[in-house]
Design a protein around this motif. Structure first.
Motif, PDB file in Angstrom:
ATOM      1  N   ASP A 146       5.202   5.689  -3.693  1.00 51.55           N
ATOM      2  CA  ASP A 146       5.152   6.591  -4.837  1.00 51.55           C
ATOM      3  C   ASP A 146       6.498   6.589  -5.545  1.00 51.55           C
ATOM      4  OD1 ASP A 146       2.517   7.514  -4.658  1.00 51.55           O
ATOM      5  OD2 ASP A 146       3.044   8.991  -3.129  1.00 51.55           O
ATOM      6  N   GLY A 147       6.455   6.365  -6.863  1.00 48.87           N
ATOM      7  CA  GLY A 147       7.697   6.319  -7.627  1.00 48.87           C
ATOM      8  C   GLY A 147       8.307   4.940  -7.713  1.00 48.87           C
ATOM      9  N   VAL A 148       7.533   3.880  -7.400  1.00 46.56           N
ATOM     10  CA  VAL A 148       8.049   2.519  -7.525  1.00 46.56           C
ATOM     11  C   VAL A 148       8.145   2.153  -9.005  1.00 46.56           C
ATOM     12  CG1 VAL A 148       5.804   1.357  -7.506  1.00 46.56           C
ATOM     13  CG2 VAL A 148       7.803   0.177  -6.588  1.00 46.56           C
ATOM     14  N   ALA A 149       9.069   1.254  -9.338  1.00 46.37           N
ATOM     15  CA  ALA A 149       9.176   0.738 -10.702  1.00 46.37           C
ATOM     16  C   ALA A 149       8.156  -0.387 -10.865  1.00 46.37           C
ATOM     17  CB  ALA A 149      10.588   0.228 -10.967  1.00 46.37           C
ATOM     18  N   LEU A 152       7.993  -4.679  -9.696  1.00 48.27           N
ATOM     19  CA  LEU A 152       7.017  -5.151  -8.725  1.00 48.27           C
ATOM     20  C   LEU A 152       6.131  -6.236  -9.340  1.00 48.27           C
ATOM     21  CD1 LEU A 152       4.917  -2.795  -6.434  1.00 48.27           C
ATOM     22  CD2 LEU A 152       4.002  -4.886  -7.394  1.00 48.27           C
ATOM     23  N   THR A 153       5.544  -5.946 -10.498  1.00 49.56           N
ATOM     24  CA  THR A 153       4.530  -6.852 -11.055  1.00 49.56           C
ATOM     25  C   THR A 153       5.129  -8.118 -11.651  1.00 49.56           C
ATOM     26  OG1 THR A 153       4.559  -5.639 -13.164  1.00 49.56           O
ATOM     27  CG2 THR A 153       2.935  -4.965 -11.507  1.00 49.56           C
ATOM     28  N   GLU A 184      -3.574   4.596   1.610  1.00 54.17           N
ATOM     29  CA  GLU A 184      -3.864   5.341   0.382  1.00 54.17           C
ATOM     30  C   GLU A 184      -3.161   4.704  -0.817  1.00 54.17           C
ATOM     31  OE1 GLU A 184      -6.021   7.902   0.310  1.00 54.17           O
ATOM     32  OE2 GLU A 184      -6.343   7.485   2.445  1.00 54.17           O
ATOM     33  N   CYS A 185      -3.708   4.938  -2.000  1.00 50.30           N
ATOM     34  CA  CYS A 185      -3.089   4.440  -3.228  1.00 50.30           C
ATOM     35  C   CYS A 185      -1.731   5.113  -3.446  1.00 50.30           C
ATOM     36  CB  CYS A 185      -3.994   4.705  -4.428  1.00 50.30           C
ATOM     37  SG  CYS A 185      -5.550   3.790  -4.401  1.00 50.30           S
ATOM     38  N   GLY A 245       3.022   5.980 -13.811  1.00 55.82           N
ATOM     39  CA  GLY A 245       1.703   6.568 -13.628  1.00 55.82           C
ATOM     40  C   GLY A 245       0.642   5.574 -13.215  1.00 55.82           C
ATOM     41  N   ILE A 246       0.961   4.267 -13.261  1.00 54.11           N
ATOM     42  CA  ILE A 246       0.009   3.246 -12.821  1.00 54.11           C
ATOM     43  C   ILE A 246      -0.242   3.416 -11.324  1.00 54.11           C
ATOM     44  CG2 ILE A 246      -0.382   0.772 -12.540  1.00 54.11           C
ATOM     45  CD1 ILE A 246       1.400   0.337 -14.974  1.00 54.11           C
TER      46      ILE A 246
END
Length: 336
Positions: free
Chosen positions: A12-15, A19-20, A52-53, A59-60
């Motif tokens: 939670d809170g990753v940039a 990542l992508t 869990e997601c 917000g993605i």
């Protein structure tokens, strides 16, 4: 050919961009398989703290493929940045997990603020690193043994790679791909992912990262080997033999690469690994101390307090572990 498994840490809170961007480049890397077929060079897996997601800063929402506990052996670990790493519970859990995996992982990378998840391991101590300029002063203050240079786009030091932020994430992937499969494969990917063209359809790859082979090359595999053998003899003479260097050359070279003497460096790795093992239920100081190379509990406790500023008992998982410690250990006051 089996694809190399690359694991991206998610929380939670990753940039999301860090990542992508890097993951997309790895996923696009392929080789000719004959008859028009393509062979994937890498398999990408998203690793979450749980099944869990998790939600990025933007917000993605992402769904992890594996968890910290269930992911298989990885070739490469990549830690993106993000505000979530400013929470100590997140950064410390990632650091503990990396310590547990480093001996079986070929390389570890941090993008931007991802360095907050790698630096607490102690594995970057004495190494050159980069990070986003917003974090540079704070990283240098909190992790005083790092040689932080935010002016550098990418830095490779041994098996550890750091990138300055989102703009460097693509270049990091291209650099790792070039190391694995050569410049031709990386050049094809650069045409797809690098926007700046030099003209004539040519795209500029990141400048190959210089790696001082005298003596840095000798130390590239030494830290993972030390982590696999923490309970064994790790004297300076043993390490010098492992690196195939004379004792005097080894001492000078080691200090120039890691910024500290070999004995001090080994003690730091042992203490950091002991801290991780103390969190496992029903572990005791009597069993943990020798498992990481200390002859008995007292020198272990002195080293632990010197490095971490706390007594090892304060890290024990639960009262069950405390109740079965030796009388000598029980005599120590509980630290809070």
């Amino acid at each position: 050919m089996s694809p190399k498994l690359v694991g991206f840490l998610g929380f939670d809170g990753v940039a999301a961009s860090e990542l992508t961007r890097a993951a997309d480049v790895f996923a696009a890397a392929t080789l000719h398989g004959g008859y028009g077929n393509r062979i994937s060079c890498y398999q990408i897996t998203m690793i979450g703290f749980s099944s869990e997601c998790f939600r990025a800063e933007s917000g993605i929402v992402f769904r992890p493929d594996r968890t910290l506990e269930t992911v298989s052996e990885l070739d490469t670990i990549i830690v993106p940045g993000g505000d979530g790493l400013q929470r100590s519970l997140v950064s410390e859990r990632i650091a503990d997990w990396i310590l547990a995996r480093v001996s079986e992982t070929r390389r570890v990378s941090a993008i931007g603020g991802g360095i907050y998840g790698v630096a607490p391991t102690g594995l970057l101590d004495g190494r050159e690193v980069t990070t986003h300029f917003r974090f540079a002063d704070d990283v240098a203050r909190r992790f005083g043994n790092l040689r932080v240079d935010p002016r550098r786009h990418l830095v490779k030091d041994g098996a550890f790679y750091t990138a300055s932020g989102p703009r460097a994430a693509i270049d990091l992937s291209l650099t790792l791909i070039e190391e694995d499969y050569g410049r031709d494969v990386a050049s094809v990917l650069a045409q797809e992912f690098v926007s700046a063209s030099m003209g004539n359809g040519q795209y500029k790859l990141p400048t190959p990262l210089a790696f001082d082979s005298q003596p840095t090359d000798r130390f590239a595999e030494l830290v993972p080997w030390i982590m696999r053998n923490l309970g064994e003899d790790l004297s300076v003479s043993t390490l010098a033999r492992k690196a195939c260097m004379s004792l005097s050359h080894f001492n000078r070279g080691f200090k120039s690469v890691f910024g500290r003497a070999p004995g001090e460096f080994v003690e730091t790795l042992r203490v950091n690994e002991a801290k991780r093992r103390l969190s496992v239920p029903k572990r005791t100081l009597d069993t943990i101390a020798p498992s990481v190379g200390f002859s008995d509990a007292q020198p272990f406790q002195r080293a632990f307090e010197r490095r971490l500023g706390a007594k090892p008992r304060s890290y024990l998982k639960n009262s069950n572990a405390i109740s079965i410690m030796s009388p000598l250990t029980k005599a120590q006051p509980h630290h809070r």
